[in-house]
Design a protein around this motif. Structure first.
Motif, PDB file in Angstrom:
ATOM      1  N   THR A 106     -48.307 -43.069  10.738  1.00  0.00           N
ATOM      2  CA  THR A 106     -47.635 -43.914   9.723  1.00  0.00           C
ATOM      3  C   THR A 106     -46.100 -43.287   9.439  1.00  0.00           C
ATOM      4  OG1 THR A 106     -49.493 -44.606   8.558  1.00  0.00           O
ATOM      5  CG2 THR A 106     -47.295 -45.041   7.411  1.00  0.00           C
ATOM      6  N   ASP A 107     -46.091 -42.132   9.211  1.00  0.00           N
ATOM      7  CA  ASP A 107     -44.789 -41.534   8.999  1.00  0.00           C
ATOM      8  C   ASP A 107     -43.941 -41.432  10.180  1.00  0.00           C
ATOM      9  OD1 ASP A 107     -45.506 -40.766   6.699  1.00  0.00           O
ATOM     10  OD2 ASP A 107     -46.089 -38.951   6.900  1.00  0.00           O
ATOM     11  N   ALA A 108     -44.476 -41.374  11.281  1.00  0.00           N
ATOM     12  CA  ALA A 108     -43.709 -41.515  12.415  1.00  0.00           C
ATOM     13  C   ALA A 108     -43.165 -42.880  12.557  1.00  0.00           C
ATOM     14  CB  ALA A 108     -44.609 -41.275  13.746  1.00  0.00           C
ATOM     15  N   THR A 109     -43.802 -43.799  12.306  1.00  0.00           N
ATOM     16  CA  THR A 109     -43.522 -45.477  12.220  1.00  0.00           C
ATOM     17  C   THR A 109     -42.206 -45.825  11.179  1.00  0.00           C
ATOM     18  OG1 THR A 109     -45.577 -45.930  12.861  1.00  0.00           O
ATOM     19  CG2 THR A 109     -44.130 -47.630  11.885  1.00  0.00           C
ATOM     20  N   LEU A 110     -42.259 -45.091  10.309  1.00  0.00           N
ATOM     21  CA  LEU A 110     -41.465 -45.113   8.947  1.00  0.00           C
ATOM     22  C   LEU A 110     -40.138 -44.254   9.235  1.00  0.00           C
ATOM     23  CD1 LEU A 110     -44.073 -45.967   6.170  1.00  0.00           C
ATOM     24  CD2 LEU A 110     -42.638 -47.572   7.633  1.00  0.00           C
ATOM     25  N   SER A 111     -40.230 -43.100  10.072  1.00  0.00           N
ATOM     26  CA  SER A 111     -39.113 -42.132  10.038  1.00  0.00           C
ATOM     27  C   SER A 111     -39.275 -41.338   8.734  1.00  0.00           C
ATOM     28  CB  SER A 111     -37.940 -42.745  10.288  1.00  0.00           C
ATOM     29  OG  SER A 111     -37.742 -43.289  11.397  1.00  0.00           O
ATOM     30  N   TYR A 112     -40.535 -41.027   8.395  1.00  0.00           N
ATOM     31  CA  TYR A 112     -40.996 -40.409   7.091  1.00  0.00           C
ATOM     32  C   TYR A 112     -41.312 -38.866   7.447  1.00  0.00           C
ATOM     33  CZ  TYR A 112     -40.767 -44.214   3.888  1.00  0.00           C
ATOM     34  OH  TYR A 112     -40.301 -45.333   2.824  1.00  0.00           O
ATOM     35  N   VAL A 113     -41.084 -38.030   6.473  1.00  0.00           N
ATOM     36  CA  VAL A 113     -41.601 -36.657   6.340  1.00  0.00           C
ATOM     37  C   VAL A 113     -43.183 -36.496   5.773  1.00  0.00           C
ATOM     38  CG1 VAL A 113     -41.318 -34.275   5.758  1.00  0.00           C
ATOM     39  CG2 VAL A 113     -39.592 -35.347   6.723  1.00  0.00           C
ATOM     40  N   GLN A 139     -47.045 -29.682  11.326  1.00  0.00           N
ATOM     41  CA  GLN A 139     -47.035 -30.307  12.671  1.00  0.00           C
ATOM     42  C   GLN A 139     -45.783 -31.175  13.072  1.00  0.00           C
ATOM     43  OE1 GLN A 139     -50.909 -32.530  13.594  1.00  0.00           O
ATOM     44  NE2 GLN A 139     -51.391 -32.121  11.535  1.00  0.00           N
ATOM     45  N   GLN A 140     -45.067 -31.672  12.087  1.00  0.00           N
ATOM     46  CA  GLN A 140     -43.791 -32.214  12.504  1.00  0.00           C
ATOM     47  C   GLN A 140     -42.738 -31.431  12.850  1.00  0.00           C
ATOM     48  OE1 GLN A 140     -43.330 -34.842   8.739  1.00  0.00           O
ATOM     49  NE2 GLN A 140     -43.539 -36.394   9.821  1.00  0.00           N
ATOM     50  N   SER A 141     -42.694 -30.378  12.185  1.00  0.00           N
ATOM     51  CA  SER A 141     -41.692 -28.889  12.485  1.00  0.00           C
ATOM     52  C   SER A 141     -41.887 -28.560  14.094  1.00  0.00           C
ATOM     53  CB  SER A 141     -41.742 -27.971  11.352  1.00  0.00           C
ATOM     54  OG  SER A 141     -41.226 -28.293  10.256  1.00  0.00           O
ATOM     55  N   ALA A 142     -42.989 -28.585  14.428  1.00  0.00           N
ATOM     56  CA  ALA A 142     -43.520 -27.921  15.563  1.00  0.00           C
ATOM     57  C   ALA A 142     -42.967 -28.933  16.749  1.00  0.00           C
ATOM     58  CB  ALA A 142     -45.026 -27.766  15.870  1.00  0.00           C
ATOM     59  N   THR A 143     -42.629 -29.976  16.584  1.00  0.00           N
ATOM     60  CA  THR A 143     -41.967 -31.072  17.549  1.00  0.00           C
ATOM     61  C   THR A 143     -40.605 -30.523  17.779  1.00  0.00           C
ATOM     62  OG1 THR A 143     -41.165 -32.455  15.760  1.00  0.00           O
ATOM     63  CG2 THR A 143     -43.310 -32.887  16.669  1.00  0.00           C
ATOM     64  N   GLY A 144     -39.768 -29.762  17.155  1.00  0.00           N
ATOM     65  CA  GLY A 144     -38.635 -29.357  17.507  1.00  0.00           C
ATOM     66  C   GLY A 144     -37.686 -29.247  16.250  1.00  0.00           C
ATOM     67  N   PRO A 145     -36.598 -28.687  16.309  1.00  0.00           N
ATOM     68  CA  PRO A 145     -35.402 -28.024  15.386  1.00  0.00           C
ATOM     69  C   PRO A 145     -35.107 -29.221  14.694  1.00  0.00           C
ATOM     70  CG  PRO A 145     -34.427 -27.798  17.411  1.00  0.00           C
ATOM     71  CD  PRO A 145     -35.963 -28.225  17.813  1.00  0.00           C
ATOM     72  N   GLU A 146     -34.899 -30.397  15.152  1.00  0.00           N
ATOM     73  CA  GLU A 146     -34.349 -31.370  14.494  1.00  0.00           C
ATOM     74  C   GLU A 146     -35.313 -32.012  13.232  1.00  0.00           C
ATOM     75  OE1 GLU A 146     -32.392 -35.510  15.707  1.00  0.00           O
ATOM     76  OE2 GLU A 146     -34.524 -35.644  16.208  1.00  0.00           O
ATOM     77  N   MET A 147     -36.743 -32.070  13.293  1.00  0.00           N
ATOM     78  CA  MET A 147     -37.455 -32.284  12.253  1.00  0.00           C
ATOM     79  C   MET A 147     -37.607 -31.095  11.376  1.00  0.00           C
ATOM     80  SD  MET A 147     -38.404 -35.288  12.242  1.00  0.00           S
ATOM     81  CE  MET A 147     -39.510 -34.928  10.961  1.00  0.00           C
ATOM     82  N   THR A 148     -37.484 -29.934  11.736  1.00  0.00           N
ATOM     83  CA  THR A 148     -37.453 -28.950  11.146  1.00  0.00           C
ATOM     84  C   THR A 148     -36.416 -29.021   9.630  1.00  0.00           C
ATOM     85  OG1 THR A 148     -38.148 -27.333  12.601  1.00  0.00           O
ATOM     86  CG2 THR A 148     -37.188 -26.187  10.857  1.00  0.00           C
ATOM     87  N   VAL A 149     -35.293 -29.294  10.081  1.00  0.00           N
ATOM     88  CA  VAL A 149     -34.181 -29.700   9.135  1.00  0.00           C
ATOM     89  C   VAL A 149     -34.727 -30.704   7.987  1.00  0.00           C
ATOM     90  CG1 VAL A 149     -31.604 -30.596   8.635  1.00  0.00           C
ATOM     91  CG2 VAL A 149     -32.230 -29.039  10.455  1.00  0.00           C
TER      92      VAL A 149
END
Length: 415
Positions: free
Chosen positions: A335-342, A351-361
């Protein structure tokens, strides 16, 4: 209050709805509340996502969660303000939906109106939610739902503009270094920063990271720290670091300015990630810096999944099953991926941070974020926010000094 008197309070709560509604969150079909549809094992779900039709992943998830709970889900979508107003009216008539997905600043309004059950009553599990996000759904020591996800603000930057201006984005750590970067950008003949300072909740939402980043508190709008945040924005306009258009900019029009490729920085949210990829130029994100360094607390956007009060409390068991399904670890991430939510949980964020530095911010920004109605402000927040955005407008337009504007705002908010 007893339930009947709390329901009568819903009439006065209508006045707070518009100001309380978040501007950062995103009707489809007609549908009544729980009582009208109780027969036949149908449970009603209302949400603020009219952009999703019946083929959307979100709607399919609702159907699946209903199926797992052994019932049929009837979903109705409204825009954010309509959803809150219709919920208050439906509650007065004893016809509220079984499950309500609602913008987080509105939770306290509905809770104080007696519309929502506490999580103790509904048995919704909130133990995995991050405390700073859960706080937006708490009032008078009680919790009224589970966050489904969060968005917040950070600074987008244009790599080309910064490179041409001799600015390393990693050097921006506090207000002094940000001001130094903006001075270099202007000296290079480029545009500095764009944001939304419009006289609505949207303007308050964008001002809060600077307000809180200065160490100010919403209970004292006239403090020196609060004034320093307004003075920062005022100085940006005076020096030409920011355009006068910010006074009327929404977050959308501010983004459109950044998308021209002429600005070094833009304050905006996770919901612009998809648009950022379409700009045609290299971009990055950094946290909004606090005055003396570190990440400034930004306000949280996003929704809570709640269980409204029903005449038949026996319905809560099934409602709880639906909510538990919607907020399970696996479904939250989808759901959060669909809504661009953290994600609202630590495990989901990792798990989201592990996808890359952009999500880490963005994860770091959400972890530092605050709910606008936190600290037991509840329904006081809309009144404070209105005075704050009026003060910012007065200061930026030059009708009052930052000191006089914020002093007047505190006086008005205290009445």
């Amino acid at each position: 209050m007893s339930r009947p008197s709390r329901r009568r309070f819903a009439v006065t709560a209508l006045a707070a709805v518009t100001a309380a509604s978040a501007l950062t969150a995103c009707g489809s079909s007609s549908g009544g509340g729980a009582s009208a549809s109780a027969a036949g094992g149908t449970y009603t779900v209302w949400d603020p996502y009219p952009q999703f039709d019946g083929n959307a992943k979100w709607v399919k998830l609702l159907t699946d969660c209903g199926r797992q709970a052994g019932v049929k889900v009837k979903r109705t979508a409204f825009d954010t303000t309509d959803l809150t107003t219709k919920t208050l009216l439906a509650a007065q008539q004893g016809d509220a939906p079984d499950v309500l997905v609602v913008d987080n600043p509105v939770v306290s309004t509905l809770a104080e109106a007696g519309v929502l059950t506490t999580t103790d009553e509904s048995h919704v599990d909130t133990t995995q939610a991050s405390p700073n996000l859960l706080a937006a759904g708490q009032s008078a020591g009680k919790t009224y739902g589970m966050p489904i996800g969060a968005n917040t603000l950070a600074l987008y930057y244009n790599k080309n503009v910064l490179k041409a201006s001799g600015v390393d984005p990693a050097s921006v750590k506090d207000w002094a270094s940000l001001n130094a970067a903006l001075a270099k950008v202007k000296a290079a003949g480029r545009k500095g920063i764009t944001f939304s300072a419009i006289g609505t909740e949207e303007g308050s939402f964008q001002f809060l990271p600077w307000f809180w980043g200065a160490g100010a508190q919403l209970t004292d709008l006239g403090s020196d720290r609060a004034v320093s945040a307004v003075a920062l924005w005022k100085e940006w306009l005076k020096k030409g670091y920011a355009p006068n258009s910010v006074i009327n900019n929404t977050q959308t029009t501010s983004w459109q300015e950044f998308a021209t490729g002429q600005f070094a920085f833009a304050e905006n949210g996770t919901w612009q990630l998809a648009n950022a990829k379409k700009t045609g130029f290299g971009y990055g994100t950094i946290p909004i810096p606090a005055a003396s360094g570190g990440t400034a607390p930004a306000p949280t956007g996003g929704e809570f999944v709640t269980v409204p009060v029903q005449k038949d409390s026996g319905r809560y068991l099934t409602s709880q099953k639906i909510v538990s399904c919607l907020t399970s670890a696996r479904n939250l991430l989808a759901t959060d991926a669909t809504l661009s939510y953290v994600a609202p949980t630590r495990s989901g964020q990792e798990q989201q941070s592990a996808t890359g530095p952009e999500m880490t911010v963005w994860v770091d920004a959400v972890r530092a974020a605050r709910g606008r109605t936190s600290d037991d402000l509840g329904t006081k927040y809309p009144k404070i926010s209105e005075q704050m955005w009026n003060a910012v407008q007065a200061a930026l337009t030059g009708s009052k000094s930052p000191e006089d504007a914020m002093s007047a705002a505190q006086s008005a908010a205290s009445k």
